[in-house]
Design an enzyme around this catalytic site. Sequence first.
Site, mmCIF file in Angstrom:
data_model
loop_
_atom_site.group_PDB
_atom_site.id
_atom_site.type_symbol
_atom_site.label_atom_id
_atom_site.label_comp_id
_atom_site.label_asym_id
_atom_site.label_seq_id
_atom_site.Cartn_x
_atom_site.Cartn_y
_atom_site.Cartn_z
ATOM 1 N N PHE A 26 74.745 77.811 -45.614
ATOM 2 C CA PHE A 26 75.918 77.072 -45.886
ATOM 3 C C PHE A 26 76.026 75.986 -45.555
ATOM 4 O O PHE A 26 75.328 75.289 -44.583
ATOM 5 C CB PHE A 26 77.182 77.833 -45.561
ATOM 6 C CG PHE A 26 77.896 78.698 -46.688
ATOM 7 C CD1 PHE A 26 77.232 79.592 -47.739
ATOM 8 C CD2 PHE A 26 79.276 78.674 -46.651
ATOM 9 C CE1 PHE A 26 78.038 80.244 -48.477
ATOM 10 C CE2 PHE A 26 79.970 79.497 -47.607
ATOM 11 C CZ PHE A 26 79.465 80.133 -48.660
ATOM 12 N N GLN B 196 91.645 70.478 -47.264
ATOM 13 C CA GLN B 196 89.985 70.532 -47.865
ATOM 14 C C GLN B 196 90.023 70.540 -49.138
ATOM 15 O O GLN B 196 90.642 71.358 -49.841
ATOM 16 C CB GLN B 196 89.444 71.891 -46.958
ATOM 17 C CG GLN B 196 87.759 72.071 -47.644
ATOM 18 C CD GLN B 196 87.134 72.714 -46.771
ATOM 19 O OE1 GLN B 196 87.069 73.966 -47.065
ATOM 20 N NE2 GLN B 196 86.493 72.390 -45.899
ATOM 21 N N HIS C 239 87.310 71.359 -52.058
ATOM 22 C CA HIS C 239 85.997 71.918 -52.412
ATOM 23 C C HIS C 239 85.171 71.039 -53.342
ATOM 24 O O HIS C 239 85.918 70.823 -54.476
ATOM 25 C CB HIS C 239 86.141 73.329 -52.906
ATOM 26 C CG HIS C 239 84.981 74.305 -52.680
ATOM 27 N ND1 HIS C 239 83.868 73.788 -53.509
ATOM 28 C CD2 HIS C 239 84.601 75.103 -51.619
ATOM 29 C CE1 HIS C 239 82.846 74.689 -53.001
ATOM 30 N NE2 HIS C 239 83.340 75.501 -51.894
ATOM 31 N N LEU D 157 86.715 78.317 -58.686
ATOM 32 C CA LEU D 157 85.682 77.848 -57.607
ATOM 33 C C LEU D 157 84.037 78.344 -58.148
ATOM 34 O O LEU D 157 83.944 79.528 -58.652
ATOM 35 C CB LEU D 157 85.844 78.469 -56.427
ATOM 36 C CG LEU D 157 84.879 78.199 -55.080
ATOM 37 C CD1 LEU D 157 85.146 76.878 -54.778
ATOM 38 C CD2 LEU D 157 85.150 79.256 -54.101
ATOM 39 N N THR E 202 81.099 78.963 -55.923
ATOM 40 C CA THR E 202 80.739 79.053 -54.529
ATOM 41 C C THR E 202 79.736 78.184 -54.092
ATOM 42 O O THR E 202 78.743 77.591 -54.679
ATOM 43 C CB THR E 202 80.300 80.307 -54.169
ATOM 44 O OG1 THR E 202 79.970 80.453 -52.587
ATOM 45 C CG2 THR E 202 79.166 81.046 -55.004
ATOM 46 N N GLU E 203 80.110 77.672 -52.819
ATOM 47 C CA GLU E 203 78.944 76.795 -52.094
ATOM 48 C C GLU E 203 77.637 77.677 -51.829
ATOM 49 O O GLU E 203 76.599 76.967 -51.657
ATOM 50 C CB GLU E 203 79.680 76.745 -50.552
ATOM 51 C CG GLU E 203 78.897 75.615 -49.832
ATOM 52 C CD GLU E 203 79.460 75.226 -48.582
ATOM 53 O OE1 GLU E 203 80.639 74.414 -48.869
ATOM 54 O OE2 GLU E 203 79.262 75.371 -47.325
ATOM 55 N N ARG F 39 81.742 69.770 -46.561
ATOM 56 C CA ARG F 39 82.563 69.649 -47.836
ATOM 57 C C ARG F 39 83.334 68.361 -47.969
ATOM 58 O O ARG F 39 83.354 67.900 -49.217
ATOM 59 C CB ARG F 39 83.633 70.977 -48.033
ATOM 60 C CG ARG F 39 82.963 72.392 -48.202
ATOM 61 C CD ARG F 39 83.923 73.432 -48.083
ATOM 62 N NE ARG F 39 83.117 74.550 -48.383
ATOM 63 C CZ ARG F 39 83.521 75.905 -48.164
ATOM 64 N NH1 ARG F 39 84.892 75.833 -47.955
ATOM 65 N NH2 ARG F 39 82.676 76.934 -48.570
ATOM 66 N N HIS G 66 91.443 73.212 -51.718
ATOM 67 C CA HIS G 66 90.951 74.539 -51.577
ATOM 68 C C HIS G 66 91.519 75.284 -50.348
ATOM 69 O O HIS G 66 91.729 76.428 -50.329
ATOM 70 C CB HIS G 66 89.269 74.332 -51.524
ATOM 71 C CG HIS G 66 88.534 75.596 -51.104
ATOM 72 N ND1 HIS G 66 88.382 76.671 -52.177
ATOM 73 C CD2 HIS G 66 87.818 75.941 -50.069
ATOM 74 C CE1 HIS G 66 87.783 77.448 -51.630
ATOM 75 N NE2 HIS G 66 87.404 77.160 -50.300
ATOM 76 N N GLU H 194 94.785 81.681 -42.665
ATOM 77 C CA GLU H 194 94.911 80.462 -43.137
ATOM 78 C C GLU H 194 96.062 79.674 -42.718
ATOM 79 O O GLU H 194 96.345 78.472 -42.685
ATOM 80 C CB GLU H 194 94.484 80.461 -44.584
ATOM 81 C CG GLU H 194 94.341 79.082 -45.097
ATOM 82 C CD GLU H 194 93.775 79.038 -46.651
ATOM 83 O OE1 GLU H 194 93.231 79.955 -47.096
ATOM 84 O OE2 GLU H 194 93.920 77.894 -47.129
ATOM 85 N N ARG I 72 86.713 72.360 -42.204
ATOM 86 C CA ARG I 72 86.403 73.641 -42.314
ATOM 87 C C ARG I 72 85.124 73.788 -42.518
ATOM 88 O O ARG I 72 84.680 73.497 -43.921
ATOM 89 C CB ARG I 72 87.451 74.702 -42.801
ATOM 90 C CG ARG I 72 86.689 76.083 -42.715
ATOM 91 C CD ARG I 72 87.852 77.227 -43.561
ATOM 92 N NE ARG I 72 87.929 76.869 -44.793
ATOM 93 C CZ ARG I 72 87.127 77.857 -45.598
ATOM 94 N NH1 ARG I 72 86.103 78.575 -45.236
ATOM 95 N NH2 ARG I 72 87.297 77.569 -47.007
ATOM 96 N N SER J 96 86.279 80.743 -42.524
ATOM 97 C CA SER J 96 87.638 81.097 -42.747
ATOM 98 C C SER J 96 87.860 82.495 -42.688
ATOM 99 O O SER J 96 88.737 83.114 -42.196
ATOM 100 C CB SER J 96 88.112 80.466 -44.031
ATOM 101 O OG SER J 96 89.459 80.903 -44.186
#
Length: 541
Positions: free
Chosen positions: A98, A211, A213, A223, A225-226, A257, A321, A345, A356, A361
Site C-alpha cells: 500500500f 485527505q 484520495h 473510490l 482502491t489504492e 496519498r 476521502h 474516524e 493517513r 484507518s
Amino acid sequence: MRAAIEAAKGGYNVAVVTKVYPVRSHSVAAQGGINAALKETDSPEAHMFDTVKGSDYLGDQDAIEIMCKEAPADILELEKMGAIFSRDKSGGIAQRPFGGADYPRTCYLADRTGHGILHVMYEQLLKYGVYLYDEWHVVKLVVKDNTARGIIAVEYEAGKLHRLHSKATIIATGGYGRLYKTTTNALSSTGDGMALALDAGAELMDMEFVQFHPTVLKRTGILMTEGARGEGAYLLNAKGERFMSKYAPKVLELASRDVVSRAEQTELEEGRGIDGCVLLDLRHLGEKKINERLSQIRELAVNFAGVDPVKDPVPVKPGAHYSMGGIKTDNDGATRIKGLFAAGECACVSVHGANRLGGNSLLETIVFGRRAGKKAMDFSKGSPLSDFPVDSLMDAAHEVANIVKRENGEAQYIIRDELNAVMEENCGVFRNKERLARCLDKIRELKQRHNGVSLSDKGELFNNELLSVLELGQMLTVSETIVLGALNREESRGSHYRTDFPARNDKDWLKHTVIYREGGELKIRYRDVKITKFKPEERKY
Ligand SMILES: Cc1cc2nc3c(=O)[nH]c(=O)nc-3n(C[C@H](O)[C@H](O)[C@H](O)COP(=O)(O)OP(=O)(O)OC[C@H]3O[C@@H](n4cnc5c(N)ncnc54)[C@H](O)[C@@H]3O)c2cc1C
C-alpha cells in the site's frame, strides 16, 4: 461496534445508536485493507516508522506505537471472530503493498475488506446482546457539569425525540467527506459527532488536515482502491506518461496519498489531464488477476464510469476521502468531558497526523475502538448514573419545532450545494490565504442563511428533509473549524498544502491545532506533538 463489543463482553448494558443501519455505516465501503506487521520479516517498529513519516511527523508517536504494536493481535482476533481474510500461497493471511509503506502489510478480504469486517462486528453485537437503535439520528450530546449524561435522538420512522440516559457515551460517527462536492464518502458522512462534541464542550484537533484520495471516479466520487496501485496499476497523463516518476521517483504510484493527489492536481492544472482527469491503467494486470483481487473495482468502473479496466484505462481525479482531524482524545478515547469518549474516524488520537496511510484507518477503528470500549466500561464501574437534565429534551424539541414551523425560507439543499462548491474550490488540495479567507466568509454567510431555512415536508414520519437541515448545521460548524485551522497554519505539511507557504516549517508549526468553543466563539490553541522514537526529517518517497 468494536467499542460496544468490548463493553458488552465485560457484562455491561450497551446500546448502539446509528442514523443508518450498523452494516450500512461508511466502513462497509472500505476496499483495500487493514494494516498489521504479521510477518517475521516485517515489524511493528517498521509499521510505526512508516506511519510517523506518512503523518509528516505530526502524528503522536506514543499513540502510533500502541496502534502498530497491538495490530497483529487485533487482526488475529478479527479472524477468530470470523473475518475471512484472503490467503497467500502458504495458507497464511495474504498482505498487499500500500502507499507509503515499505513492506506489503495490508491484510484484505479481496477488495471488500470493510464489508467483511463490518458484518463480523455486527454478528458479535448480536452474540453479546447489544441493543440496537437503527435509524435513530442523534441531535444532541447532553453534558452537565462537564459530565456526559447521554444523548437525544430523533427516531426517524416515528418522528419522535427520545433521550438515552447513560453513564458513558462513545462517539463513533465517522468522517465528514460530504462537506465536499467530490467525495468517496457515504451520504451519512456529515461530521455530526464532531460538531455535537464541539458544541457540548469537547475539543477538536488538527481539523485542517483533509485527505484527498488520488483515484476517485469523476462524476460520483466512487473510490478506485489504492489496492489497484498496490497490485501494480499505473497513473498516466494525457501524453501517456507515468507522471509519478517526476514527483516520487523511488516509489512512483505508491507514494503517500497527499503526494499523489498533488501530483495529479499539478498535471491537471498544467493542462496534461483529459476532461479533468488522469488515467488509472490496470490493463497489464490481466483479466484473471483483476477478477480475483479487484473484482469490485472492475464492477464499479463498468457501472459508474462506463469503462472496463480490463480493456481501457479508468479516468480518475482526487476526491475528499478522510478526516485526519477530529475529536481530541487520549490513547483510550477519553475527551476532556467526563464520561464522553470518541473512537474511529471522528476522533483524533492522533495516529494519522497530517496524512493517513491507507489501511491504517480500519486498524484505528479496531484498536482504539476496543480501547475506548474498555475505558468506558472502567469509567462506568466507578461512577454513579448522574441525572439527565430535565430541560434538555424540551429544549431539543423546541429547536426542532422552530425549524418545522418556519415558513417561506430557503431550501436546505441550496445551502448544502453552495457549501460543497466553496469547500471544493477553496479548501482542497491546494490552498492559500485569499482562497481560505473567501471560504470562511462564505461559510459564515451560509450559517446565517441556514438559520432561516424552512421545510417543504412538515410531516412527522420519515422526515428526511428535517434531518438534512440538522445535518447541514453540523456540516457548517465542521467546515468552519477546518478552514479556520487551515487559515492559521502558515506552512505546508501532509495533506495541507499552502501555495503561499509551500515548505514545512517545524520551527513554528510542529504542533497540533486545537479548536474549542468559548462563549459561543471558536478559539484556537496549540499543543506539542509527542515525539518518542523518530526525529522529524525531510519526507521523500
Ligand atoms: C470508499 C472508502 C474506502 C475506504 N477504504 C479503506 C481501506 O481500505 N482501509 C482503511 O483502513 N480505511 C479505508 N477507508 C476509511 C475507513 O473505512 C473509515 O475511516 C472507517 O471505516 C470509519 O469507521 P467509523 O466506524 O469511524 O465510522 P463509519 O463507518 O462512517 O460509521 C459511522 C456511524 O455513525 C453513525 N452516525 C453518524 N452521525 C450520526 C448521528 N447524528 N446520529 C446517529 N448516528 C450517526 C452512522 O450512521 C454510522 O453508523 C475507506 C473509506 C472510504 C470512504
